[in-house]
Each structure stands twice: as C-alpha cells, then as structure tokens.
Design a protein around this motif. Structure first.
Motif, PDB file in Angstrom:
ATOM      1  N   ILE A  74      -8.787   1.865   1.646  1.00 52.74           N
ATOM      2  CA  ILE A  74      -7.306   2.227   2.013  1.00 52.74           C
ATOM      3  C   ILE A  74      -6.477   0.759   2.229  1.00 52.74           C
ATOM      4  O   ILE A  74      -7.093   0.132   3.302  1.00 52.74           O
ATOM      5  N   ILE A  75      -5.491   0.368   1.633  1.00 47.26           N
ATOM      6  CA  ILE A  75      -4.796  -0.837   1.963  1.00 47.26           C
ATOM      7  C   ILE A  75      -3.713  -0.630   2.561  1.00 47.26           C
ATOM      8  O   ILE A  75      -2.908   0.110   1.985  1.00 47.26           O
ATOM      9  N   GLY A  76      -3.449  -1.746   3.438  1.00 45.79           N
ATOM     10  CA  GLY A  76      -2.105  -1.753   4.461  1.00 45.79           C
ATOM     11  C   GLY A  76      -1.664  -3.127   4.117  1.00 45.79           C
ATOM     12  O   GLY A  76      -2.268  -4.207   4.339  1.00 45.79           O
ATOM     13  N   THR A  77      -0.385  -3.083   3.778  1.00 49.00           N
ATOM     14  CA  THR A  77       0.530  -4.415   3.433  1.00 49.00           C
ATOM     15  C   THR A  77       1.667  -4.188   3.879  1.00 49.00           C
ATOM     16  O   THR A  77       2.451  -3.270   3.227  1.00 49.00           O
ATOM     17  N   THR A 113       2.291   1.012   3.924  1.00 46.59           N
ATOM     18  CA  THR A 113       2.973  -0.270   4.230  1.00 46.59           C
ATOM     19  C   THR A 113       4.035  -0.156   5.317  1.00 46.59           C
ATOM     20  O   THR A 113       4.195   0.591   6.272  1.00 46.59           O
ATOM     21  N   SER A 114       4.525  -1.388   5.454  1.00 49.46           N
ATOM     22  CA  SER A 114       5.665  -1.365   6.423  1.00 49.46           C
ATOM     23  C   SER A 114       6.807  -2.383   5.865  1.00 49.46           C
ATOM     24  O   SER A 114       6.506  -3.344   5.106  1.00 49.46           O
ATOM     25  N   THR A 125       6.397  -1.104  -3.091  1.00 48.86           N
ATOM     26  CA  THR A 125       5.499  -1.992  -2.593  1.00 48.86           C
ATOM     27  C   THR A 125       3.992  -0.863  -2.583  1.00 48.86           C
ATOM     28  O   THR A 125       3.081  -1.512  -3.244  1.00 48.86           O
ATOM     29  N   ILE A 126       3.964   0.505  -2.511  1.00 50.51           N
ATOM     30  CA  ILE A 126       2.945   1.235  -2.649  1.00 50.51           C
ATOM     31  C   ILE A 126       2.618   1.198  -3.837  1.00 50.51           C
ATOM     32  O   ILE A 126       1.404   1.297  -4.294  1.00 50.51           O
ATOM     33  N   THR A 166       6.010   2.640   8.010  1.00 53.43           N
ATOM     34  CA  THR A 166       6.734   2.333   8.886  1.00 53.43           C
ATOM     35  C   THR A 166       7.918   1.414   8.915  1.00 53.43           C
ATOM     36  O   THR A 166       7.985   0.492   7.652  1.00 53.43           O
ATOM     37  N   ILE A 167       8.894   1.382   9.679  1.00 49.26           N
ATOM     38  CA  ILE A 167       9.844   0.484   9.569  1.00 49.26           C
ATOM     39  C   ILE A 167      10.027  -0.627  10.691  1.00 49.26           C
ATOM     40  O   ILE A 167      10.222   0.164  12.051  1.00 49.26           O
TER      41      ILE A 167
END
Ligand SMILES: Cc1cc2nc3c(=O)[nH]c(=O)nc-3n(C[C@H](O)[C@H](O)[C@H](O)COP(=O)(O)O)c2cc1C
Length: 200
Positions: A74-77, A113-114, A125-126, A166-167
């Motif tokens: 699970i990638i978060g960027t 993402t954010s 992005t996603i 998130t923002i």
C-alpha cells in the motif's frame, strides 16, 4: 497469513499520519503481519531542514528487494504537480529486476495520497501511481463506496473510490480529519482482507 507493507514518502507528516491509520486498519484483520516503511529521502539535508520537513528518521527505510516478500503493498505519496513524489518514483524506478522476474505479479497494490488543495490532483496522483503498479502486475484495490464516509458534501474532505486522501492546505496547517483517517483505516483493512484471500 498475509504480509502487508505500507510504503510511503512524506515531507510534512500528512501522508505519514495517514500511513499509520492505513496500517492500523490492516492490523485489524486477524493474522495480518504489517510493516510500515518509508522510501529514502532525496533532498539534501540542508533543504530538508530549511523547508521544515518532519523528521521521519525513526521509521525504517524499505529496500527494493524486500517488496517481493509481501502479499500486499500500500503506497502513500503526497502530490507533486498531480503525480507521485519523486522520492517514491525513484524507489519504484529501481524495481526493474523485480519486474523482469515477475516478482510482484498477483500481489495486491493500493495507493493513498495528500494534496495541498481540494482539487490539486488527488485522483491523478493515485491513478498515475496505479499505472506503475499495473506494469508490475499488482492487482489494484481502492476505497470502495462501502466506505460510506466518502459520501456527502457537508465538509471539506479527501477520499475517493481510488483511495484515501487528505488535504494539507497550502501551508500544511490542516491535519488529516476524522473521516480521512477512517478512510485510510478502511482501505488498510480492505486490502488486508483481500490479500488474505489471495494468499490463502
Ligand atoms: C514541488 C511541490 C509540488 C506540489 N504540487 C502540488 C499539486 O500539484 N497539488 C496540490 O494540491 N499540492 C501540491 N503540493 C503540496 C503537497 O502535495 C503537500 O505539501 C503534501 O500533500 C503534504 O503531504 P506531506 O505532509 O505528507 O508531505 C506540492 C508540493 C511541492 C513541494
């Protein structure tokens, strides 16, 4: 037992906070082994400090080769001009050896993402990160509408069927909200449940 890796990059801590929520969600599935790791920082230390990046040194750095050990990644960027951060892209661009062996084919992949602004590129992005994961053969999982928290317009919020988000606001002052963290936990749990089925 499914092994889940939450792999992220974060400059100012929004994605790292979301990453912990994703991990909590994955851990809530009995028998799931969860690792939370980051990709290496690429900006010079002086830039990191002058830009007040959050200190992530307490979180272990992943190696490219270890990706093959997991059933789900699970990638978060954070967004960078509507795409993943170069720190994450640099890491993923080192997976050629794994790609050549098909080492990640059939694993579960998912992205969160954010962004600074509400329409600043969360979905692009996603989805563009999904493209990379599809080349590597991962099976993409998002944040389905069974997570009802993404319905409604009563508050400014991230999250979409593509993944939790998130923002941060332009100055980074906004922190992940309750519903955004709920979305992150839901996505982590959802991925872990599917990974358990696929790896059974
Ligand atoms: C070079 C650069 C490009 C960025 N591009 C965008 C963008 O296209 N849209 C947006 O909403 N925010 C953009 N941002 C803001 C980041 O996405 C925001 O700071 C980040 O989501 C915060 O997450 P973090 O605390 O985990 O780093 C950009 C930031 C930087 C430094």
């Amino acid at each position: 037992m499914a092994k889940v890796l939450v792999l992220y990059y974060s400059s100012w801590g929004h994605v790292s906070e979301m990453a912990q929520a994703v991990a909590d969600g994955a851990r809530s599935v009995a028998g799931t082994e969860v690792a939370v790791k980051r990709v290496p920082e690429l900006v010079p230390e002086a830039v990191r400090q002058s830009a007040h990046y959050k200190d992530e040194s307490g979180v272990p750095v992943a190696t490219v080769d270890e990706l093959a050990q997991y059933d789900a990644i699970i990638i978060g960027t954070p967004t960078r001009y509507g795409n993943m951060a170069s720190q994450m892209k640099n890491f993923l661009d080192q997976t050629g050896g794994l790609w050549a062996k098909g080492a990640l084919v059939g694993k579960v992949g998912s992205v969160f993402t954010s962004t600074a602004t509400q329409h600043g590129g969360q979905e692009s992005t996603i989805l563009s990160t999904h493209t990379v994961l599809l080349h590597l053969g991962l099976v993409i999982v998002g944040l389905p509408y069974s997570f009802q928290g993404q319905m409604g317009v009563s508050e400014v919020m991230g999250n979409s069927p593509y993944g939790a988000s998130t923002i941060a606001d332009g100055d980074g002052s906004r922190r992940p909200s309750a519903v955004e963290l709920d979305g992150a936990r839901y996505q982590g749990r959802h991925v872990a449940e599917i990974a358990a089925k696929l790896s059974a």
